[in-house]
Design an enzyme around this catalytic site. Structure first.
Site, PDB file in Angstrom:
ATOM      1  CD  GLU A   1      41.992  -1.543 122.897  1.00 42.06           C
ATOM      2  OE1 GLU A   1      41.183  -1.312 121.972  1.00 42.06           O
ATOM      3  OE2 GLU A   1      42.371  -0.669 123.697  1.00 42.06           O
TER       4      GLU A   1
ATOM      5  CD  GLU B   1      37.862  -0.471 128.730  1.00 47.40           C
ATOM      6  OE1 GLU B   1      38.890  -0.979 128.243  1.00 47.40           O
ATOM      7  OE2 GLU B   1      37.698   0.764 128.846  1.00 47.40           O
TER       8      GLU B   1
ATOM      9  CB  SER C   1      44.360   4.868 129.685  1.00 48.96           C
ATOM     10  OG  SER C   1      45.330   4.223 130.483  1.00 48.96           O
TER      11      SER C   1
ATOM     12  CG  ASP D   1      47.238  -1.058 126.339  1.00 38.92           C
ATOM     13  OD1 ASP D   1      46.919  -2.081 125.707  1.00 38.92           O
ATOM     14  OD2 ASP D   1      46.431  -0.210 126.751  1.00 38.92           O
TER      15      ASP D   1
HETATM   16  O1  KIV Z   1      44.731   1.650 128.489  1.00 34.68           O
HETATM   17  C1  KIV Z   1      44.339   1.217 129.587  1.00 34.68           C
HETATM   18  O2  KIV Z   1      44.595   1.795 130.655  1.00 34.68           O
HETATM   19  C2  KIV Z   1      43.554  -0.001 129.584  1.00 34.68           C
HETATM   20  C3  KIV Z   1      42.878  -0.386 130.859  1.00 34.68           C
HETATM   21  C4  KIV Z   1      41.677   0.450 131.069  1.00 34.68           C
HETATM   22  C5  KIV Z   1      42.557  -1.828 130.915  1.00 34.68           C
HETATM   23  O3  KIV Z   1      43.448  -0.651 128.595  1.00 34.68           O
END
Ligand code: KIV
Length: 256
Positions: free
Chosen positions: A111, A173, A43, A81
């Site tokens: 994901e 989500e 994000s 992530d």
């Molecule tokens: O990228 C992110 O911040 C996320 C969260 C919203 C779970 O994947």
């Protein structure tokens, strides 16, 4: 005890709190308050880099931010992530997950339902967090998923399968509360919801959103716990005014 076992043991007992962070100072604050997990979310492509989605985020971007966050998160596990295309093959996934660990992350998030990739990472002893429902890296539109019976069935099945690979938690989500409840009751791993209602084992929000930095971002699930947009604007306006009036710097803030 390994952090991932501690998170697993919280299921059904204590709500898991995860927030995103992208820099040292924010990670230090979250660490001092005592959140359970810090996610260096992709994000950051939206809230830090200003893109309209997360699809342009690179491994270099993620590693840069993960290193900064890890310096601040002295006692809190950091989850990196994995950005789009960083886990297209088992080989790239293993290589890139190692880069996250080398940068100071304790685990990674993936994901979607990617059996080969997730199993290979777990076999390589990389703690993996799953993610189902709205998947921003591949989504054409940001909207609630699992409203039709067919989509709900697929998301449920993906969550159960991902659980079976041995992930230590699963992000849900933007899905209806009843679907999140059903998933939470049928998987071993704790679920961490964002826009997935109150029955999840924990909750995650993007830190910039919950602190109210962008007034234009108003999804239904988002509760603002501060209005930093207003606070920052007021502080900057006061600074501008005082400098222009000659009230700052005053004696107290001047060296002699
Ligand atoms: O990228 C992110 O911040 C996320 C969260 C919203 C779970 O994947």
């Amino acid at each position: 005890m390994k952090f991932e076992d501690k998170i697993r043991q919280m299921k059904g007992k204590e709500k898991i709190i995860m927030l995103t962070a992208y820099d040292y100072q924010m990670a230090k604050i979250l660490d001092e308050v005592g959140v359970d997990l810090i996610l260096v979310g992709d994000s950051l492509g939206m809230v830090f880099q200003g893109y309209t989605d997360t699809k342009k985020v690179t491994m270099d971007d993620m590693i840069y931010h993960t290193k900064a966050v890890a310096r601040g998160a002295k006692n809190t596990p950091v989850i990196g992530d994995m950005p789009i295309h960083s886990y297209d093959t088992v080989e790239t996934a293993l290589k890139n997950a190692q880069l996250f660990l080398d940068a100071g992350a304790n685990g990674v998030k993936i994901e979607g339902n990617k059996p080969e990739i997730i199993e290979a990472l777990i076999a390589a002893k990389v703690p993996v967090m799953g993610h189902v429902g709205l998947l921003p890296q591949t989504a054409q539109a940001y909207k609630v998923r699992g409203k039709t019976a067919e989509e709900a069935k697929q998301i449920f099945q993906d969550a159960v399968e991902i659980d079976g690979y041995g992930v230590f938690s699963i992000v849900l989500e933007c899905i209806p509360e009843n679907l999140a409840k059903r998933i939470t009751e049928n998987v071993n791993a704790p679920t961490i919801g964002i826009g997935a209602g109150k029955y999840c084992d924990g909750q995650v929000l993007v830190i910039n959103d919950m602190l109210g930095l962008d007034e234009s971002f108003t999804p239904k699930y988002l509760k603002r716990y501060a209005n930093l947009n207003k606070t920052i604007k007021n502080a900057v306006k006061r600074f501008m005014k005082e400098v222009r009036l000659g009230a700052y710097p005053d004696e107290e803030h001047t060296y002699h």
